[in-house]
Design an enzyme around this catalytic site. Structure first.
Site, short mmCIF file in Angstrom:
data_model
loop_
_atom_site.label_atom_id
_atom_site.label_comp_id
_atom_site.label_asym_id
_atom_site.label_seq_id
_atom_site.Cartn_x
_atom_site.Cartn_y
_atom_site.Cartn_z
N TYR A 1 101.33 80.93 11.70
CA TYR A 1 100.43 80.69 10.59
C TYR A 1 99.32 79.70 10.96
CZ TYR A 1 104.31 82.71 7.89
OH TYR A 1 105.31 83.52 7.42
N GLY B 1 100.45 89.63 -4.47
CA GLY B 1 99.60 89.41 -5.63
C GLY B 1 99.48 90.61 -6.55
N PHE B 2 99.84 91.79 -6.06
CA PHE B 2 99.71 93.01 -6.86
C PHE B 2 100.50 92.92 -8.16
CE2 PHE B 2 101.75 97.05 -8.00
CZ PHE B 2 100.64 97.80 -8.36
N SER C 1 101.32 90.50 -9.93
CA SER C 1 100.82 89.53 -10.92
C SER C 1 99.74 90.15 -11.79
CB SER C 1 100.25 88.31 -10.21
OG SER C 1 99.03 88.64 -9.54
#
Length: 328
Positions: A55, A205-206, A208
């Site tokens: 990351y 995120g979909f 949400s």
């Protein structure tokens, strides 16, 4: 909802995935903003932080080290090896020597003497899983890590690894719109007393309801290249969300909270780690553990999000070949 466990450590039901504090979903927050957010997470009682050497090509570990060093005794720290940035490119390398070099760098970045849970981020298919896990087992013996995890592997690979050294946790994508773990690995984890850590529990995120399709995303957002977010597939997937919206209104919660609550009902060994950069979303996610769903509500969600109704694979073809998870 009761506490959950990883390697006999009692943890709150929902942890924090830290990836998007450094990269992946558009422009990350500034270092100052990210440090403030991490301090706020501690204040809210978050006790499980998940990062990786990959990351931000090490920057995410450095961020956590800088922000949380003085709070180290308050939380469970997980990081990952086996997939790192080399000369600006993502490289999967599970050779023992590489794992050893990565842990030393991770300990420096995180400013800690020991990491509570260290995952093999990806199984390097050019290296027997027994060899990679064998090196991780040596790191346990040496006191550099306390427990071993695996990410994006199948039930078969998990069992092979578990014979070398007990695996404390398996991490893979799991949500209402990614049901692959239900093929085998979710039950195998339960049988072996392995915690199942669900990343992207909100479908990136979909679930949400706040992400329409790839056209709504900024440059640099990894979802722009993901099949399910392409306009044609996204339009079909959006049609499923009305059921979450209706039920969330009935329960007086958000769509994200309902999606997390569904996950928590899939087994006491399931621990979601949603990522966010916003304090309001973090507070909302934590509160999802208080939501109780009836058998009827669970059955409705299971049916609406049957895997056959989801449009598009979760990864592009090049990425799909790198993972070892079962596919429908």
């Amino acid at each position: 909802m009761s506490l959950r466990s990883i390697a006999d450590k009692k943890l709150k039901p929902i942890g924090l995935g830290c990836m998007n504090l450094s990269h992946a979903y558009g422009t990350p927050p500034s270092e100052k903003e990210a440090i403030q957010f991490l301090h706020q997470a501690i204040d809210l009682g978050v006790d499980h932080f998940d990062t990786a050497a990959l990351y931000g090509f090490g920057n995410n570990e450095k961020l956590l080290g800088k922000a949380l060093k003085s709070h180290r005794n308050k939380f469970f720290l997980a990081s990952k090896c086996g997939m790192t940035g080399v000369d600006g490119k993502r490289v999967i390398d599970g050779r023992p020597a590489t794992i050893r070099a990565t842990i030393e760098q991770s300990l420096r970045n995180l400013q800690t003497d020991v990491i509570d849970l260290y995952y093999l981020h990806r199984w390097d298919k050019n290296v027997p899983i027994e060899d990679s896990v064998g090196e991780l087992a040596l790191l346990v013996t040496e006191g550099k890590i306390k427990a071993i995890g695996l990410s994006e592997v199948s039930a078969v690979t998990l069992r092979k690894a578990h014979q070398v050294h007990p695996i404390a946790a398996l991490q893979t994508e799991y949500s209402l719109w990614t049901r692959n773990p239900e093929i085998a690995v979710l039950n195998t984890c339960q049988a072996l007393d392995v915690a199942f850590v669900a990343f992207s529990p909100l479908g990136r995120g979909f679930l949400s309801g706040q992400v329409q399709d790839s056209n709504s995303l900024v440059q640099g957002d990894i979802r722009k290249g993901m099949p399910r977010f392409q306009p044609e597939q996204a339009k079909l997937n959006q049609e499923l969300l009305s059921h979450i919206s209706d039920m969330s209104l009935t329960l007086n919660c958000s769509m994200a909270q309902l999606s997390l609550a569904w996950l928590l009902h899939q087994g006491n060994h399931v621990i979601p780690i949603p990522g966010t950069t916003q304090l309001s979303h973090l507070s909302e996610n934590i509160a999802a553990s208080k939501i109780s769903l009836s058998e009827k509500q669970l059955a409705l969600l299971d049916n609406v999000f049957d895997y056959k109704k989801i449009n598009g694979p979760r990864y592009p073809a090049a990425t799909q070949v790198e993972i070892d998870t079962e596919e429908f």
